[in-house]
Structures are given as structure tokens and as C-alpha cells.
Design a protein around this motif. Structure first.
Motif, PDB file in Angstrom:
ATOM      1  N   SER A 157      33.567 -10.732  57.031  1.00  0.00           N
ATOM      2  CA  SER A 157      33.604  -9.571  57.857  1.00  0.00           C
ATOM      3  C   SER A 157      32.274  -9.517  58.472  1.00  0.00           C
ATOM      4  CB  SER A 157      33.868  -8.345  57.138  1.00  0.00           C
ATOM      5  OG  SER A 157      32.962  -8.046  55.939  1.00  0.00           O
ATOM      6  N   ASP A 158      32.144  -8.867  59.500  1.00  0.00           N
ATOM      7  CA  ASP A 158      30.783  -8.511  60.054  1.00  0.00           C
ATOM      8  C   ASP A 158      30.253  -7.215  59.682  1.00  0.00           C
ATOM      9  OD1 ASP A 158      30.892 -10.571  62.127  1.00  0.00           O
ATOM     10  OD2 ASP A 158      32.170  -9.613  63.347  1.00  0.00           O
ATOM     11  N   SER A 159      29.007  -7.255  59.220  1.00  0.00           N
ATOM     12  CA  SER A 159      28.076  -6.151  58.888  1.00  0.00           C
ATOM     13  C   SER A 159      26.841  -6.210  59.135  1.00  0.00           C
ATOM     14  CB  SER A 159      28.416  -6.034  57.441  1.00  0.00           C
ATOM     15  OG  SER A 159      27.730  -6.981  56.784  1.00  0.00           O
ATOM     16  N   LEU A 160      26.113  -5.039  59.335  1.00  0.00           N
ATOM     17  CA  LEU A 160      24.542  -4.897  59.667  1.00  0.00           C
ATOM     18  C   LEU A 160      23.926  -3.890  58.792  1.00  0.00           C
ATOM     19  CD1 LEU A 160      22.113  -5.408  61.252  1.00  0.00           C
ATOM     20  CD2 LEU A 160      22.770  -3.991  62.906  1.00  0.00           C
ATOM     21  N   THR A 161      22.933  -3.986  58.029  1.00  0.00           N
ATOM     22  CA  THR A 161      22.179  -3.165  57.265  1.00  0.00           C
ATOM     23  C   THR A 161      20.737  -3.242  57.954  1.00  0.00           C
ATOM     24  OG1 THR A 161      23.445  -3.698  55.335  1.00  0.00           O
ATOM     25  CG2 THR A 161      21.613  -2.362  55.004  1.00  0.00           C
ATOM     26  N   MET A 162      20.178  -1.957  58.496  1.00  0.00           N
ATOM     27  CA  MET A 162      19.040  -2.143  59.227  1.00  0.00           C
ATOM     28  C   MET A 162      17.966  -1.182  58.625  1.00  0.00           C
ATOM     29  SD  MET A 162      17.935  -1.712  62.949  1.00  0.00           S
ATOM     30  CE  MET A 162      17.877   0.064  63.099  1.00  0.00           C
ATOM     31  N   ASP A 163      16.592  -1.225  58.531  1.00  0.00           N
ATOM     32  CA  ASP A 163      15.712  -0.256  58.261  1.00  0.00           C
ATOM     33  C   ASP A 163      14.632  -0.657  58.824  1.00  0.00           C
ATOM     34  OD1 ASP A 163      14.280   1.393  56.580  1.00  0.00           O
ATOM     35  OD2 ASP A 163      13.569   0.164  55.312  1.00  0.00           O
ATOM     36  N   ASN A 169      19.759  -7.273  57.665  1.00  0.00           N
ATOM     37  CA  ASN A 169      20.841  -8.153  57.039  1.00  0.00           C
ATOM     38  C   ASN A 169      22.170  -8.176  57.755  1.00  0.00           C
ATOM     39  OD1 ASN A 169      19.015  -9.396  55.322  1.00  0.00           O
ATOM     40  ND2 ASN A 169      19.123  -7.619  53.748  1.00  0.00           N
ATOM     41  N   CYS A 170      22.540  -9.264  58.012  1.00  0.00           N
ATOM     42  CA  CYS A 170      23.939  -9.338  58.715  1.00  0.00           C
ATOM     43  C   CYS A 170      24.818 -10.473  58.027  1.00  0.00           C
ATOM     44  CB  CYS A 170      23.768  -9.750  60.351  1.00  0.00           C
ATOM     45  SG  CYS A 170      22.740  -8.858  61.218  1.00  0.00           S
ATOM     46  N   SER A 195      22.725 -13.681  58.231  1.00  0.00           N
ATOM     47  CA  SER A 195      21.572 -13.864  58.884  1.00  0.00           C
ATOM     48  C   SER A 195      20.916 -12.504  58.464  1.00  0.00           C
ATOM     49  CB  SER A 195      21.880 -13.907  60.422  1.00  0.00           C
ATOM     50  OG  SER A 195      22.290 -12.659  60.838  1.00  0.00           O
ATOM     51  N   SER A 196      19.567 -12.740  58.500  1.00  0.00           N
ATOM     52  CA  SER A 196      18.517 -11.914  58.020  1.00  0.00           C
ATOM     53  C   SER A 196      17.376 -11.827  59.033  1.00  0.00           C
ATOM     54  CB  SER A 196      18.099 -12.039  56.641  1.00  0.00           C
ATOM     55  OG  SER A 196      17.286 -13.263  56.609  1.00  0.00           O
TER      56      SER A 196
END
Length: 495
Positions: A130-136, A201-202, A266-267
Motif C-alpha cells: 500500500s501507499d503511505s507517507l509519514t512526514m515531519d 518515509n513512504c 523510500s525515505s
């Protein structure tokens, strides 16, 4: 901040998986998990505090009691402090261990050739993840400009006044005032400080799978013999084949893993700190030559007065004009990306001075008032009008000369520019990172599909290849095993 995805360049699709390399990645992931969890807890607590603050403001507008909400915000504030403390502790504890494990990952390595038959095998992309994105992101900016202007002329004033005292009080005062108008000192300091930190992080939904998956059995046997020199597969030795058959499906049976598929992630971990300090100093100074004043002041003043100019010959004074502009720039850029190489652009930094002279309206009005006082007389006449015109011409000549000299000194400084990486460069890289992540077909493997290959599988595949249909065999890949041919009984059935 979030950690980067652990990655080993030797773990490529289709290769034989080095067990020690995979173990290192597992250790790094285990050490990074508490750090990421602590950061998630800290960010969640901060977001909760901001949401409660907005909710309380809305309740105040609705005239609703906010006592309980205020108490809850105090509890959340304490939890933020606790979460920040735990995050700092786990980072200090685990970061050195992560660095130690990463030192075991070589950038350049060698491996035994994969036994995969690349001519027959195919790679398919399937949406298994699945596609996901965690950003800070954190941003800090500070901009300060300070300007000062002064005319420090006490010593110069007394020097000129004493040197021209023989001319009389009136002429001495005029010479002193003219000298003062030439002396001006300005300072400007401009400091810009900016820091931007972005982590993301993706995960990507598309997985790469070998389907169909075929093995070249001869290459497989050679790879096995290289990996296990004490348990080699000897196709010309019946004892070796018998030993392999005995260890089939037992705890003694050895195997190696092929990387037959993977999901990707990917990060992006980037930081930019820019500090720019520019200082500008503009000054005009007149140094009087006292030795030549007594001989030339009378004649020089008489000529310049009737010409409508200002001052006297060059032997009277030496006008030294200075313009000093210094600019100091320090930039620290750190960027680590895994799975995606973003576009990195450098931006121009102009080298110029912002202000060189006083063009303040209030000051100009003051000069006009001084001009009016200097040209005022109780009774107007042709002589007084001519004198007033000469005085006005002198003032205009002073201002024109000052503007011309200052601006001519500045023009060279405005042409220079340097290229550097700054906050805009990091934002451009992050935007390109997100666009490429959305497009897909990127990433480094974060979840591995391993296909174990045993000696019995290779032995049976070798028999199936060179003795097709003679023995019952099982396929170690996606090929269909051939059944042994049955005996049709074409002998002497009647005897």
C-alpha cells in the motif's frame, strides 16, 4: 527526527541472499523501531495539544465553560514533556548502536551468480502492498536588520575652525559647515538565519515478483558447491546423491535463499541551516591641509563663490570616500534519500549593498530649511538675490557630487552572485521526491520474498533435466515436472 530506511545494496532482486547481511538489516530495524515509536508519540501529543487549544478557543467564543478542557491541556503538556524526554533518551541510546551496525554494510560487495534463468523468468508488478507517507517538518527563521548613521566630527570641526579663524568668524563658520556636510558615516548590519528539517518515509503498493520463476539447475549446482564446499552435489557420485536423498525434509538439510520478490519503500531525511550576515559601511571624510590654508583660502574662496561651486582647490582638502560591504554566508546541508534521487537545485545569492547614503525626507526638509535661513535677508536686492542663487547652487553641487560618488562606487558590487544550496533547494528536492513517489516504480526493498533452495530440489531438477520422464521428480521452480513413462508391456505376453 525519523530515521532513514535501512538498505543493503547487495540485496537485489534475484540474487542469493547473504544471511549475515539480512541479519544486520534486522538488527538496524529493531533498533530504529523504538526511535520511530517515540517520535510518533511526541508528534501525536503535540498535535493533541494544538487541537485542544483550538477547541478551547471555539468553546470560549460559544461561552461554554472550559475548566475541564484547561485541566486536560495541562495533563497533555506534561505528557509532551515526558514524550520528549523519552525520545531524547532512546535516540542517545540507540543511535550509536545503529551507526555501529551500519558500519557492517559495505557499499561495494561481491556475490555468487544467481541461478535464476533470466531468459525464461519474468518480473511482474502486483499491488501487494500500500501507499503511505509519514512526514515531519520543522522550520525556523530569523531576520534582523540594523542601521545607524552618525557624523562624528568633533575633532574635525575644531581643527577646521582653528585653521580658518584668520578669515573671520563668518568665513570660518562657512568653511566649517561645508566640511561638516562632507562628512557622513553609515553602518548597516543584516542577519538572516534559517533552519529547515524535513523527514519523510513512504511505502509503495507495487511489488516486484518473479512470475514465472525458473532456475538454471547447472548454475544452481555450481552456486551450491561454492556456498557449501563440505556438502557438495556430485552428479557423478551415486553416494553423494544418496546422502542428499537421506537428508531430504530433515533438520540436517541445508538451503540457501533467493530473493524472488520484494515490496518497496523510500525515505527522505534532509536538513538545511543557512546563516547570512552582511555589513555595510559608507563614509566620506575631508582632511584639511592646514599648511596651504593661509596662502590660498582667500583667493580660492573668492573664485569658487562667484562660480557657484563649493570648496577650493585640491590642495585645500582631500576627499576620501570609502565604501566597504562584507557578506558572510555559512550553509550546512545534509540530505539522505533512499529509493528516490530527487532534483537538487542551487540558488543565486546576490552580493550587493542595500543602503549607502541618507535619503530621508525629514533630512531633506531640514536641508531646505537650512538653505532658507542661509539665504534670508531683511532687504532683498540684486546683490542679495545673486548671493542666494550662488548659495543654492553650492548646496545642489554638494548633493549631486555626493550621490554621484556614492553610486559610482556601488555599481561594481551589484554584479556579483554565487550559487549555494539553501532552504529553497531542500523544498525543491522534497517536492520532486513526493512527485516521483506518486509516479511509482521507485524505492528500495523493505519486505523480502525469499525462496529457499535445497540440495534435494537441485538434485531432482538435475535428474528431470538430463533424464526426463525416467524418475518421479518435483520441480524447484515454476516448471512442470514430467511424469515417468509407463511400460506398455510389448514383450512375450503369450508365453
Amino acid at each position: 527526527m525519523s530515521t532513514s530506511i535501512p538498505f543493503d545494496p547487495s540485496l537485489t532482486l534475484g540474487n542469493i541472499v547473504p544471511e549475515d547481511h539480512l541479519t544486520v538489516l534486522d538488527k538496524i530495524s529493531t533498533l530504529q523501531t523504538p526511535i520511530d515509536n517515540a517520535l510518533d508519540l511526541l508528534n501525536s501529543s503535540i498535535m493533541l495539544k494544538r487541537k485542544l487549544k483550538m477547541t478551547m478557543q471555539e468553546l470560549v467564543n460559544l461561552q461554554v465553560d472550559t475548566t475541564e478542557v484547561s485541566k486536560s491541556m495541562d495533563d497533555v503538556s506534561k505528557s509532551i514533556g515526558t514524550a520528549a524526554s523519552e525520545y531524547a533518551k532512546v535516540c542517545v541510546k540507540n543511535m550509536p548502536e545503529i551507526a555501529k551496525e551500519k558500519a557492517n554494510i559495505p557499499q561495494v560487495s561481491h556475490n555468487i551468480e544467481s541461478p535464476i534463468d533470466y531468459n525464461r523468468s519474468q518480473i511482474k508488478q502486483l499491488p501487494l502492498s500500500s501507499d503511505s507517507l509519514t512526514m515531519d517538518a520543522q522550520y525556523f527563521s530569523f531576520d534582523e536588520t540594523g542601521q545607524s548613521s552618525d557624523s562624528a566630527m568633533s575633532s574635525l570641526k575644531s581643527f577646521v575652525s582653528a585653521s580658518t579663524s584668520f578669515l573671520g568668524n563668518k568665513r570660518s563658520a562657512e568653511a566649517t559647515a561645508s566640511t561638516m556636510s562632507q562628512v557622513n558615516h553609515q553602518r548597516e548590519q543584516h542577519g538572516i538565519q534559517g533552519t529547515l528539517v524535513i523527514t519523510a518515509n513512504c511505502t509503495h503498493k507495487m511489488a516486484d515478483i518473479f512470475a514465472p520463476f525458473f532456475i538454471d539447475v547447472d548454475k544452481g549446482i555450481r552456486a551450491w558447491n561454492e556456498l557449501f564446499p563440505d556438502d557438495m552435489i556430485k552428479t557423478n557420485d551415486p553416494a553423494s546423491i544418496a546422502k542428499i536423498a537421506e537428508e531430504q525434509q530433515t533438520q540436517k538439510e541445508k538451503f540457501f535463499n533467493l530473493l524472488s520478490g520484494a515490496t518497496f519503500g523510500s525515505s527522505f531525511v534532509g536538513m538545511v541551516h543557512v546563516l547570512k550576515e552582511s555589513k555595510t559601511q559608507s563614509s566620506q571624510a575631508m582632511y584639511s591641509a592646514a599648511a596651504s590654508l593661509q596662502a590660498q583660502m582667500e583667493v580660492g574662496s573668492w573664485f569658487s563663490s562667484f562660480e557657484g561651486g563649493f570648496g577650493v582647490s585640491s590642495s585645500f582638502s582631500n576627499s576620501a570616500k570609502r565604501l566597504l560591504s562584507s557578506q558572510q554566508i555559512s550553509s550546512h546541508v545534509s540530505l539522505v534519500t533512499m529509493g528516490i534521487i530527487p532534483t537538487i537545485e542551487a540558488n543565486d545569492v546576490q552580493l550587493a549593498v542595500k543602503q549607502f547614503s541618507q535619503f530621508d525626507p525629514a533630512e531633506m526638509m531640514g536641508k531646505l530649511a537650512d538653505l532658507q535661513n542661509a539665504t534670508a535677508s531683511e532687504q532683498a536686492s540684486v546683490t542679495s538675490a545673486a548671493q542666494n542663487a550662488r548659495t543654492g547652487g553650492q548646496m545642489m553641487s554638494i548633493e549631486a557630487a555626493k550621490i554621484k560618488s556614492v553610486m559610482s562606487s556601488v555599481s561594481e558590487h551589484q554584479d556579483g552572485s554565487n550559487k549555494m544550496l539553501d532552504i529553497n533547494s531542500l523544498m525543491t528536492a522534497f517536492t520532486d521526491f513526493v512527485n516521483k513517489a506518486i509516479a511509482g516504480n521507485v524505492g528500495v526493498p523493505i519486505n523480502f520474498y525469499l525462496k529457499p533452495i535445497t540440495a534435494s530440489q537441485l538434485a531432482q531438477m538435475w535428474v528431470a533435466k538430463y533424464f526426463p520422464g525416467k524418475y518421479v521428480t518435483s520441480a524447484g521452480d515454476d516448471s512442470t515436472p514430467e511424469e515417468p513413462k509407463e511400460n506398455t508391456g510389448g514383450g512375450d505376453s503369450g508365453n
